[in-house]
Design a protein around this motif. Sequence first.
Motif, PDB file in Angstrom:
ATOM      1  N   ASN A  17       6.777 -16.141  -1.723  1.00  0.00           N
ATOM      2  CA  ASN A  17       5.945 -14.948  -1.628  1.00  0.00           C
ATOM      3  C   ASN A  17       4.688 -15.280  -0.844  1.00  0.00           C
ATOM      4  O   ASN A  17       4.156 -16.391  -0.960  1.00  0.00           O
ATOM      5  CB  ASN A  17       5.541 -14.441  -3.016  1.00  0.00           C
ATOM      6  N   LYS A  18       4.234 -14.315  -0.044  1.00  0.00           N
ATOM      7  CA  LYS A  18       3.010 -14.522   0.726  1.00  0.00           C
ATOM      8  C   LYS A  18       2.246 -13.208   0.768  1.00  0.00           C
ATOM      9  O   LYS A  18       2.798 -12.177   1.194  1.00  0.00           O
ATOM     10  CB  LYS A  18       3.352 -14.981   2.141  1.00  0.00           C
ATOM     11  N   VAL A  19       1.007 -13.262   0.320  1.00  0.00           N
ATOM     12  CA  VAL A  19       0.118 -12.109   0.416  1.00  0.00           C
ATOM     13  C   VAL A  19      -0.983 -12.483   1.392  1.00  0.00           C
ATOM     14  O   VAL A  19      -1.607 -13.542   1.261  1.00  0.00           O
ATOM     15  CB  VAL A  19      -0.482 -11.732  -0.949  1.00  0.00           C
ATOM     16  N   THR A  20      -1.202 -11.640   2.367  1.00  0.00           N
ATOM     17  CA  THR A  20      -2.211 -11.937   3.373  1.00  0.00           C
ATOM     18  C   THR A  20      -2.980 -10.676   3.716  1.00  0.00           C
ATOM     19  O   THR A  20      -2.583  -9.561   3.370  1.00  0.00           O
ATOM     20  CB  THR A  20      -1.557 -12.531   4.634  1.00  0.00           C
ATOM     21  N   GLU A  21      -4.076 -10.878   4.391  1.00  0.00           N
ATOM     22  CA  GLU A  21      -4.887  -9.751   4.817  1.00  0.00           C
ATOM     23  C   GLU A  21      -4.525  -9.355   6.241  1.00  0.00           C
ATOM     24  O   GLU A  21      -4.173 -10.223   7.071  1.00  0.00           O
ATOM     25  CB  GLU A  21      -6.372 -10.102   4.732  1.00  0.00           C
ATOM     26  N   LYS A  22      -4.630  -8.103   6.504  1.00  0.00           N
ATOM     27  CA  LYS A  22      -4.361  -7.593   7.847  1.00  0.00           C
ATOM     28  C   LYS A  22      -5.174  -8.379   8.860  1.00  0.00           C
ATOM     29  O   LYS A  22      -6.373  -8.640   8.659  1.00  0.00           O
ATOM     30  CB  LYS A  22      -4.726  -6.112   7.905  1.00  0.00           C
ATOM     31  N   GLY A  23      -4.509  -8.785   9.945  1.00  0.00           N
ATOM     32  CA  GLY A  23      -5.170  -9.520  11.004  1.00  0.00           C
ATOM     33  C   GLY A  23      -5.013 -11.029  10.924  1.00  0.00           C
ATOM     34  O   GLY A  23      -5.268 -11.739  11.911  1.00  0.00           O
ATOM     35  N   LYS A  24      -4.582 -11.532   9.772  1.00  0.00           N
ATOM     36  CA  LYS A  24      -4.368 -12.966   9.619  1.00  0.00           C
ATOM     37  C   LYS A  24      -3.013 -13.362  10.198  1.00  0.00           C
ATOM     38  O   LYS A  24      -2.109 -12.543  10.328  1.00  0.00           O
ATOM     39  CB  LYS A  24      -4.417 -13.355   8.139  1.00  0.00           C
ATOM     40  N   ASP A  25      -2.881 -14.650  10.529  1.00  0.00           N
ATOM     41  CA  ASP A  25      -1.601 -15.189  10.982  1.00  0.00           C
ATOM     42  C   ASP A  25      -0.855 -15.783   9.792  1.00  0.00           C
ATOM     43  O   ASP A  25      -1.476 -16.322   8.864  1.00  0.00           O
ATOM     44  CB  ASP A  25      -1.816 -16.286  12.020  1.00  0.00           C
ATOM     45  N   VAL A  26       0.477 -15.695   9.817  1.00  0.00           N
ATOM     46  CA  VAL A  26       1.285 -16.316   8.770  1.00  0.00           C
ATOM     47  C   VAL A  26       2.425 -17.111   9.387  1.00  0.00           C
ATOM     48  O   VAL A  26       2.898 -16.795  10.481  1.00  0.00           O
ATOM     49  CB  VAL A  26       1.875 -15.273   7.776  1.00  0.00           C
ATOM     50  N   GLU A  27       2.824 -18.152   8.678  1.00  0.00           N
ATOM     51  CA  GLU A  27       3.974 -18.965   9.096  1.00  0.00           C
ATOM     52  C   GLU A  27       4.981 -18.994   7.963  1.00  0.00           C
ATOM     53  O   GLU A  27       4.636 -19.299   6.820  1.00  0.00           O
ATOM     54  CB  GLU A  27       3.531 -20.394   9.422  1.00  0.00           C
ATOM     55  N   GLY A  47      14.759 -15.857   0.915  1.00  0.00           N
ATOM     56  CA  GLY A  47      13.812 -14.962   1.562  1.00  0.00           C
ATOM     57  C   GLY A  47      12.362 -15.270   1.233  1.00  0.00           C
ATOM     58  O   GLY A  47      12.040 -15.922   0.237  1.00  0.00           O
ATOM     59  N   THR A  48      11.500 -14.800   2.112  1.00  0.00           N
ATOM     60  CA  THR A  48      10.055 -14.813   1.882  1.00  0.00           C
ATOM     61  C   THR A  48       9.593 -13.369   1.832  1.00  0.00           C
ATOM     62  O   THR A  48       9.796 -12.616   2.781  1.00  0.00           O
ATOM     63  CB  THR A  48       9.297 -15.546   2.995  1.00  0.00           C
ATOM     64  N   ARG A  49       8.984 -13.008   0.728  1.00  0.00           N
ATOM     65  CA  ARG A  49       8.456 -11.644   0.570  1.00  0.00           C
ATOM     66  C   ARG A  49       7.024 -11.633   1.070  1.00  0.00           C
ATOM     67  O   ARG A  49       6.151 -12.278   0.490  1.00  0.00           O
ATOM     68  CB  ARG A  49       8.522 -11.216  -0.895  1.00  0.00           C
ATOM     69  N   LEU A  50       6.789 -10.924   2.156  1.00  0.00           N
ATOM     70  CA  LEU A  50       5.467 -10.865   2.782  1.00  0.00           C
ATOM     71  C   LEU A  50       4.816  -9.530   2.484  1.00  0.00           C
ATOM     72  O   LEU A  50       5.411  -8.475   2.706  1.00  0.00           O
ATOM     73  CB  LEU A  50       5.587 -11.050   4.301  1.00  0.00           C
ATOM     74  N   LEU A  51       3.592  -9.599   2.002  1.00  0.00           N
ATOM     75  CA  LEU A  51       2.797  -8.393   1.753  1.00  0.00           C
ATOM     76  C   LEU A  51       1.503  -8.507   2.527  1.00  0.00           C
ATOM     77  O   LEU A  51       0.740  -9.454   2.336  1.00  0.00           O
ATOM     78  CB  LEU A  51       2.520  -8.214   0.261  1.00  0.00           C
ATOM     79  N   VAL A  52       1.274  -7.555   3.406  1.00  0.00           N
ATOM     80  CA  VAL A  52       0.054  -7.527   4.202  1.00  0.00           C
ATOM     81  C   VAL A  52      -0.840  -6.424   3.661  1.00  0.00           C
ATOM     82  O   VAL A  52      -0.460  -5.252   3.659  1.00  0.00           O
ATOM     83  CB  VAL A  52       0.368  -7.285   5.687  1.00  0.00           C
ATOM     84  N   LEU A  53      -2.014  -6.817   3.197  1.00  0.00           N
ATOM     85  CA  LEU A  53      -2.934  -5.850   2.591  1.00  0.00           C
ATOM     86  C   LEU A  53      -3.880  -5.241   3.621  1.00  0.00           C
ATOM     87  O   LEU A  53      -4.172  -5.879   4.646  1.00  0.00           O
ATOM     88  CB  LEU A  53      -3.739  -6.528   1.484  1.00  0.00           C
ATOM     89  N   GLU A  92       2.597  -2.883   8.481  1.00  0.00           N
ATOM     90  CA  GLU A  92       4.018  -2.596   8.697  1.00  0.00           C
ATOM     91  C   GLU A  92       4.882  -3.853   8.788  1.00  0.00           C
ATOM     92  O   GLU A  92       6.115  -3.759   8.823  1.00  0.00           O
ATOM     93  CB  GLU A  92       4.230  -1.749   9.960  1.00  0.00           C
ATOM     94  N   ASP A  93       4.226  -5.020   8.827  1.00  0.00           N
ATOM     95  CA  ASP A  93       4.979  -6.280   8.815  1.00  0.00           C
ATOM     96  C   ASP A  93       5.444  -6.632   7.400  1.00  0.00           C
ATOM     97  O   ASP A  93       6.250  -7.552   7.228  1.00  0.00           O
ATOM     98  CB  ASP A  93       4.129  -7.435   9.358  1.00  0.00           C
ATOM     99  N   SER A  94       4.943  -5.936   6.418  1.00  0.00           N
ATOM    100  CA  SER A  94       5.333  -6.214   5.032  1.00  0.00           C
ATOM    101  C   SER A  94       6.830  -5.994   4.868  1.00  0.00           C
ATOM    102  O   SER A  94       7.345  -4.906   5.173  1.00  0.00           O
ATOM    103  CB  SER A  94       4.558  -5.308   4.071  1.00  0.00           C
ATOM    104  N   ALA A  95       7.516  -7.007   4.394  1.00  0.00           N
ATOM    105  CA  ALA A  95       8.969  -6.958   4.268  1.00  0.00           C
ATOM    106  C   ALA A  95       9.428  -8.276   3.661  1.00  0.00           C
ATOM    107  O   ALA A  95       8.629  -9.181   3.407  1.00  0.00           O
ATOM    108  CB  ALA A  95       9.636  -6.758   5.633  1.00  0.00           C
TER     109      ALA A  95
END
Lengths: 114, 116
Positions: free
Chosen positions: A10-20, A108-114, A85-88
Amino acid sequence: GAGVSQSPSNKVTEKGKDVELRCDPISGHTALYWYRQSLGQGLEFLIYFQGNSAPDKSGLPSDRFSAERTGGSVSTLTIQRTQQEDSAVYLCASSRSGFQETQYFGPGTRLLVL
Amino acid sequence: AQSVAQPEDQVNVAEGNPLTVKCTYSVSGNPYLFWYVQYPNRGLQFLLKYITGDNLVKGSYGFEAEFNKSQTSFHLKKPSALVSDSALYFCAVRALSLGGSYIPTFGRGTSLIVHP
């Protein structure tokens, strides 16, 4: 033997941040796929690696998305400047060779962009 | 255009009854057809595939599917459903990506609910 593993789960990030996002395929599998699964949607193809050939990037939705596969094994999917919209759920799969072979999926990796 | 369709978003069946999850496809050349299942909070698992040979394919957990070339269908079936079969089922077909690679392309999925 070990299956396909993905991290983080699981990954929660803020809008505008990069994720790997990381994918460890089954050892010896030459084909590796990334898909995106959004709520209520099917699996959206993102990118396909086959051996040492140039990857098929035709499914990447924008130039914010990129992926690499080092040494024919581990793959990293990078999303720059994340948007909501990248949340998936991002799924990785590997197979012994090409499309006719059974795909083995990671959890899977569940990504949530806040 | 190459595509796969699962016309039902959800299928409801009583435990012990036969189940069918529908899949139709449109491809050029020989179809390579797959069924995968996704249990809650888990990745997809392979059920069965048709590449060539007998039209009736048997797979994991008692599932089977019949390749019907004239109807371009590959419906998933099981004679007697179990509550534990409740999951999301995906049909996939070989398709040509925009980049020129043959890749498995998935339908939108069908939620199977088996009632006790």
